[in-house]
Scaffold this motif. Structure first.
Motif, PDB file in Angstrom:
ATOM      1  N   ASP A 109     -11.341   8.805   8.659  1.00 20.67           N
ATOM      2  CA  ASP A 109     -11.786   8.488   7.313  1.00 20.67           C
ATOM      3  C   ASP A 109     -12.818   9.499   6.805  1.00 20.67           C
ATOM      4  OD1 ASP A 109     -13.605   7.575   9.245  1.00 20.67           O
ATOM      5  OD2 ASP A 109     -14.433   6.080   7.895  1.00 20.67           O
ATOM      6  N   ASN A 168      -4.331   6.331  10.626  1.00 19.38           N
ATOM      7  CA  ASN A 168      -5.278   5.377  11.187  1.00 19.38           C
ATOM      8  C   ASN A 168      -4.568   4.102  11.651  1.00 19.38           C
ATOM      9  OD1 ASN A 168      -7.905   6.520  11.210  1.00 19.38           O
ATOM     10  ND2 ASN A 168      -8.000   6.369   8.989  1.00 19.38           N
ATOM     11  N   HIS A 210       0.837  -1.202   0.000  1.00 22.10           N
ATOM     12  CA  HIS A 210       0.000   0.000   0.000  1.00 22.10           C
ATOM     13  C   HIS A 210       0.875   1.256   0.000  1.00 22.10           C
ATOM     14  CE1 HIS A 210      -4.197  -0.987   0.091  1.00 22.10           C
ATOM     15  NE2 HIS A 210      -4.064  -1.828   1.097  1.00 22.10           N
ATOM     16  N   ARG A 257      -4.513   7.669   6.018  1.00 26.02           N
ATOM     17  CA  ARG A 257      -4.550   6.209   6.119  1.00 26.02           C
ATOM     18  C   ARG A 257      -3.430   5.699   7.025  1.00 26.02           C
ATOM     19  NH1 ARG A 257      -2.484   1.703   4.390  1.00 26.02           N
ATOM     20  NH2 ARG A 257      -0.816   2.748   3.270  1.00 26.02           N
ATOM     21  N   ASP A 273      -4.618  11.665   1.500  1.00 23.95           N
ATOM     22  CA  ASP A 273      -5.191  10.343   1.764  1.00 23.95           C
ATOM     23  C   ASP A 273      -4.141   9.403   2.371  1.00 23.95           C
ATOM     24  OD1 ASP A 273      -7.546  11.286   0.728  1.00 23.95           O
ATOM     25  OD2 ASP A 273      -7.334  10.272  -1.216  1.00 23.95           O
TER      26      ASP A 273
END
Length: 238
Positions: free
Chosen positions: A236, A218, A185, A215, A211
């Motif tokens: 989010d 999180n 990712h 991410r 983004d």
């Protein structure tokens, strides 16, 4: 909850005496934001000085600096107490997402040939380190990648601001990069950010960077505050 007696910090190199307070501040700050001292835990100054191998003078100065940042507070009859927790971490992540995305936007508009070459080299090295699952190399290259973007943006003020929004330490990044899916990712996101900047696509660079930071944030929250639950609106929905 982890007691301070169970936490040991690395000693400060005594050769760094000219900037000892700054090094003590950095060590303590990173220990706090990486979750090694839970919210409302009391910091024992004598033990901290012993752990770091310094006198109490630079330690007290560092704690005052941390207090000015709002990470700790000196309370009557309790001493120095950690204030940093999940809600604070979420705000730091959102601040970093806003700053990094704007820096990426400006980097796409201002990048020069030398910056492009360095960014290309860094992305190639990241792809290689990802394939080899080299977490230590990925940690170093992640910093290099963002540094390249900061330099390309020519944003000295924003780059200085972002230093206060750092919430990872090497151990947290190492845990994250131990996950093969996360490595894939991260490589995809970094590549898309880099390509957008090199292509001069400021809007895409800004969006993908934002983004990416959210991410990653999180994941950090899940690692550092696994039992805290959501105390503020989810990232989010940023």
């Amino acid at each position: 909850m982890q007691n301070q007696a169970e936490v040991r910090l690395e000693k400060i190199d005594p050769r760094l005496t000219t900037t000892l307070r700054d090094h003590v501040h950095k060590a303590l700050r990173m220990a706090i934001v990486s979750g090694r001292f839970p919210p409302q835990s009391r910091l024992n100054e004598r033990q901290l000085a012993e752990d770091l191998g310094v006198s109490t003078t630079p330690l007290k100065e560092a704690l005052r600096q941390l207090e000015s940042e709002g990470l700790v507070s000196t309370l009557p009859r309790r001493g120095v107490v950690v204030l940093y927790g999940r809600a604070w971490a979420e705000e730091m992540i959102l601040a970093r997402a806003a700053l990094e995305s704007m820096i990426a936007h400006l980097a796409a508009r201002r990048i020069g040939e030398a910056d492009i070459a360095q960014l290309e080299t860094t992305m190639t090295a990241m792809a290689d380190a990802t394939e080899r699952a080299d977490a230590d190399q990925l940690i170093a290259l992640n910093e290099t990648f963002h540094d390249c973007i900061h330099r390309a943006s020519r944003c000295e003020y924003l780059s200085r601001l972002i230093e206060r929004q750092q919430f990872y330490d090497a151990s947290t990044r190492r845990v994250i990069h131990a996950d093969p899916e996360e490595r894939a990712h991260a490589l995809d996101e970094h590549t898309r950010i880099g390509r957008a900047i090199i292509a001069g696509d400021a809007e895409t660079a800004e969006r993908v960077m934002r983004d990416h930071v959210v991410r990653s944030g999180n994941i950090y929250l899940a690692r550092v505050f696994p039992d805290a639950g959501e105390t503020t609106p989810g990232l989010d929905r940023f």
